[in-house]
Design a protein around this motif. Structure first.
Motif, PDB file in Angstrom:
ATOM      1  N   LYS A   4      13.929   2.679 -47.870  1.00 54.73           N
ATOM      2  CA  LYS A   4      13.572   4.046 -47.470  1.00 54.73           C
ATOM      3  C   LYS A   4      13.962   5.050 -48.554  1.00 54.73           C
ATOM      4  O   LYS A   4      13.200   5.980 -48.860  1.00 54.73           O
ATOM      5  N   TYR A  14       8.299   2.261 -47.549  1.00 60.24           N
ATOM      6  CA  TYR A  14       8.509   2.556 -46.125  1.00 60.24           C
ATOM      7  C   TYR A  14       8.024   1.387 -45.256  1.00 60.24           C
ATOM      8  O   TYR A  14       8.643   1.063 -44.243  1.00 60.24           O
ATOM      9  N   CYS A  28      10.494   5.947 -40.823  1.00 58.20           N
ATOM     10  CA  CYS A  28       9.580   5.249 -41.734  1.00 58.20           C
ATOM     11  C   CYS A  28       8.127   5.439 -41.327  1.00 58.20           C
ATOM     12  O   CYS A  28       7.264   5.716 -42.174  1.00 58.20           O
TER      13      CYS A  28
END
Length: 221
Positions: A79, A97, A147
């Protein structure tokens, strides 16, 4: 009657029962494609960011075997990399992501030789790791929602509005009260030039839900 082929012509110029070989090949490809579409209904319905979780490197596959703490460390690193890339490379940011979210819900290819044939639904299995304790489940959910929201932003930047909307759907499946996901979905619904009354009405509904969710959160704070 066999295939007729002039001496100087290629195989693609040959004819079988009067039909050019190239036409027969095109028909065969279309038929095979249609058959595999029938056998791959579920996979084709998935948004591309989830389809991508089936196609990863061996080291990433090994990360899906990690215990909670180690898995979260890897996920947060993905991330963070996505956040770093977001402004300059939306595609690479989205992949990071996707790798992060894919540590908690993913698709696995069961046939090692899938590259040599078309991938069918029977060749794919869905798996997930959602944590064992309430605290683990809470932290995983927060990371997944973040995400999916960022995946939506990435696809929106690439003008892939349908996929951006689907990413919000996935975020809201984890947290139905996410005002950010509702706002992003409204934006993805209203932005396309093809958006009509139905899309605008859905967008307004999402904005109203986002406002209500935000007010509820502020009141509870």
């Amino acid at each position: 009657q066999g295939a007729a082929m002039a001496g100087g012509n290629s195989m693609m110029d040959a004819k079988v029962e009067g039909t050019p070989f190239s036409v027969l090949m095109q028909q065969a490809v279309k038929l095979k494609t249609h058959i595999h579409k029938v056998d791959r209904v579920t996979f084709d319905r998935w948004p591309k960011f989830y389809q991508n979780t089936a196609f990863i490197k061996d080291e990433q596959r090994a990360e899906r075997e990690l215990p909670y703490a180690a898995r979260m460390e890897v996920a947060r690193a993905y991330k963070a990399k996505g956040d770093e890339l977001f402004r300059t490379d939306a595609l690479q940011a989205s992949l990071n992501y996707e790798w992060c979210a894919g540590l908690f819900k993913w698709a696995t290819t069961l046939d090692a030789n899938w590259r040599k044939k078309s991938l069918d639904d029977d060749d794919i299995e869905e798996e997930e790791f959602l944590g064992e304790t309430a605290d683990e489940r809470k932290e995983i959910s927060k990371l997944r929602v973040a995400c999916y929201q960022n995946i939506s932003r990435c696809y929106f930047k690439q003008k892939e509005y349908a996929t951006a909307r689907h990413a919000c759907d996935w975020a809201l499946a984890v947290d139905p009260t996410s005002d950010v996901a509702l706002y992003l979905r409204a934006t993805a619904l209203a932005e396309p030039a093809s958006a009509g009354t139905a899309e605008r009405d859905e967008a307004i509904s999402d904005l109203e839900k986002a406002d209500a969710a935000l007010r509820t959160a502020e009141a509870a704070a």
